[in-house]
Write a protein that holds these residues in place. Structure first.
Motif, PDB file in Angstrom:
ATOM      1  N   ALA A 265      12.744  10.106  -9.240  1.00 45.52           N
ATOM      2  CA  ALA A 265      13.243  10.773  -8.031  1.00 45.52           C
ATOM      3  C   ALA A 265      14.665  11.282  -8.235  1.00 45.52           C
ATOM      4  O   ALA A 265      15.009  12.385  -7.793  1.00 45.52           O
ATOM      5  N   LEU A 266      15.499  10.500  -8.911  1.00 46.62           N
ATOM      6  CA  LEU A 266      16.875  10.924  -9.193  1.00 46.62           C
ATOM      7  C   LEU A 266      16.893  12.181 -10.047  1.00 46.62           C
ATOM      8  O   LEU A 266      17.668  13.116  -9.794  1.00 46.62           O
ATOM      9  N   MET A 267      16.043  12.242 -11.025  1.00 49.15           N
ATOM     10  CA  MET A 267      16.098  13.317 -12.005  1.00 49.15           C
ATOM     11  C   MET A 267      15.687  14.674 -11.443  1.00 49.15           C
ATOM     12  O   MET A 267      15.965  15.705 -12.060  1.00 49.15           O
ATOM     13  N   VAL A 268      15.035  14.697 -10.282  1.00 48.78           N
ATOM     14  CA  VAL A 268      14.599  15.973  -9.697  1.00 48.78           C
ATOM     15  C   VAL A 268      15.291  16.261  -8.364  1.00 48.78           C
ATOM     16  O   VAL A 268      14.837  17.109  -7.597  1.00 48.78           O
ATOM     17  N   LEU A 269      16.404  15.578  -8.094  1.00 48.01           N
ATOM     18  CA  LEU A 269      17.082  15.783  -6.812  1.00 48.01           C
ATOM     19  C   LEU A 269      17.598  17.201  -6.636  1.00 48.01           C
ATOM     20  O   LEU A 269      17.799  17.660  -5.512  1.00 48.01           O
ATOM     21  N   ASP A 270      17.819  17.917  -7.736  1.00 50.84           N
ATOM     22  CA  ASP A 270      18.290  19.301  -7.616  1.00 50.84           C
ATOM     23  C   ASP A 270      17.192  20.245  -7.152  1.00 50.84           C
ATOM     24  O   ASP A 270      17.474  21.365  -6.712  1.00 50.84           O
ATOM     25  N   LYS A 271      15.933  19.797  -7.230  1.00 49.83           N
ATOM     26  CA  LYS A 271      14.815  20.659  -6.826  1.00 49.83           C
ATOM     27  C   LYS A 271      14.684  20.744  -5.314  1.00 49.83           C
ATOM     28  O   LYS A 271      14.099  21.688  -4.790  1.00 49.83           O
ATOM     29  N   ALA A 272      15.222  19.747  -4.609  1.00 53.59           N
ATOM     30  CA  ALA A 272      15.274  19.750  -3.137  1.00 53.59           C
ATOM     31  C   ALA A 272      13.908  20.001  -2.510  1.00 53.59           C
ATOM     32  O   ALA A 272      13.759  20.802  -1.605  1.00 53.59           O
ATOM     33  N   GLU A 273      12.888  19.317  -3.019  1.00 53.80           N
ATOM     34  CA  GLU A 273      11.542  19.498  -2.486  1.00 53.80           C
ATOM     35  C   GLU A 273      11.249  18.462  -1.406  1.00 53.80           C
ATOM     36  O   GLU A 273      11.750  17.345  -1.452  1.00 53.80           O
TER      37      GLU A 273
END
Length: 347
Positions: A328-336
């Motif tokens: 979850a941390l690693m994709v926080l920039d995706k803002a999904e």
């Protein structure tokens, strides 16, 4: 203790067993009951924050129970339920003495200057200055969600922008910070406009109190769309995302003598955005940066929560485990998706 741990930026964190922390003379150790995931944690993991020294344990939105105290701690004892602002002051400098602990030059930031709360335990320095007692009516997950985005939004909307009844506020970015700002502005009697590129998030913004929404991907000019809705521009505008486009639009959509507050972090290649300075001068616009909220201001926010005027718990999307927090941390920039993720299971 179990903790999320990384030894290099941009490489997948691991769940490790690490030594339990001990309190400093003026600090405490907290058994973490909940810790929120925030885009700031992603920035830290990417290496955008110069305060982080590797190896590192991230996490800065937390709530839990005091399990150990230093000899100099006077206001808190073992067993107290507490939370803490993500920016904590030293309590001794001129900024702290003026009540502005959020810009203390010697600040303590769990998850950035020190190891953070993606762990079973976290050590917090300067406890008497920075810890906040939690009432039993607020659960750990809700309290953790206050620590960064909600408290930062509260100070940005209520203190910096001085948002009042009957005013229009444009909120650029409907993630955790933006939704918090919409909820707080609505409670203060303002009319909020949510702006995002996701219809799902815009629908959630309306649930949180937005009276109008703008899909930035489907209009030719975001600032003009806001001006049309407000009949002249917003009194207050918040960049809740932290991007050159949202920063520019937030300033551009203001009416004369409007107030822009920059809440979203502007780091790395986004650090120097374009600003419509001619408009700032001719329309006497005000531009503020907002960096957290002092512990002593929590009472106002907690009072509104107790009165049912704000409901930060509505913004919690997922309650996850420490292991689930790694991807979850690693994709926080995706803002999904909508809502925020909070770690509530650590063992």
């Amino acid at each position: 203790m179990k903790a999320m741990y990384y030894e290099a930026f941009e490489q997948a964190p691991e769940i490790r067993t690490l030594p339990d922390p001990t309190p400093t003379e003026d600090g405490v150790v907290i058994e973490v009951g909940a810790s929120g995931l925030c885009r700031s944690d992603w920035h830290g993991w990417m290496g955008h924050d110069p305060d982080i020294r590797l190896p590192h344990v991230p996490g800065h939105e937390l709530a839990g129970k005091v399990v150990a105290t230093g000899r100099g701690v006077m206001r808190f004892k073992v067993g107290d339920r507490v939370t803490v602002p993500f920016v904590s002051g030293c309590g001794h400098c001129s900024e702290c003495h003026s009540g502005n602990q959020q810009i203390c030059p010697n600040q303590f930031q769990p998850g950035f200057t020190h190891w953070g709360s993606f762990a079973e335990y976290v050590a917090i320095d300067y406890a008497d200055t920075n810890l906040v007692h939690l009432p039993d009516t607020i659960d750990d997950a809700t309290a953790a969600s206050l620590g960064c985005r909600f408290a930062t939004s509260f100070r940005a909307v209520a203190d910096h922008a001085r948002t009042g009844p009957g005013e229009w506020i444009a909120v650029h970015g409907c993630g955790g910070v933006g939704l918090s700002a919409i909820m707080i502005a609505t409670a203060l009697g303002a009319s909020a406009i949510g702006i995002d590129i996701s219809e799902e998030k815009l629908a959630f913004a309306r649930e949180c109190g937005a009276v109008a929404t703008v899909n930035a991907s489907s209009v030719a000019d975001v600032a003009e769309a806001v001006r049309e809705i407000t009949k002249g521009g917003a009194h207050v505008s918040i960049d809740a995302l932290g991007h050159p486009a949202t920063c520019f639009n937030s300033i551009k959509n203001l009416r004369r003598r409007g107030r822009h507050v920059q809440v979203g972090l502007m780091l790395a290649e986004h650090a120097t955005p374009q600003i419509p300075m001619a408009q700032v001068i001719s329309n006497e616009l005000e531009i503020y940066g907002s960096h957290g909220m002092q512990a002593w201001r929590y009472d106002a926010m907690l009072s509104m929560l107790a009165a049912g005027k704000i409901a930060p718990q509505k913004l919690i999307g997922r309650r996850i485990s420490l292991e689930e927090a790694v991807p979850a941390l690693m994709v926080l920039d995706k803002a999904e998706g909508t809502g925020i993720s909070v770690i509530t299971r650590f063992s």
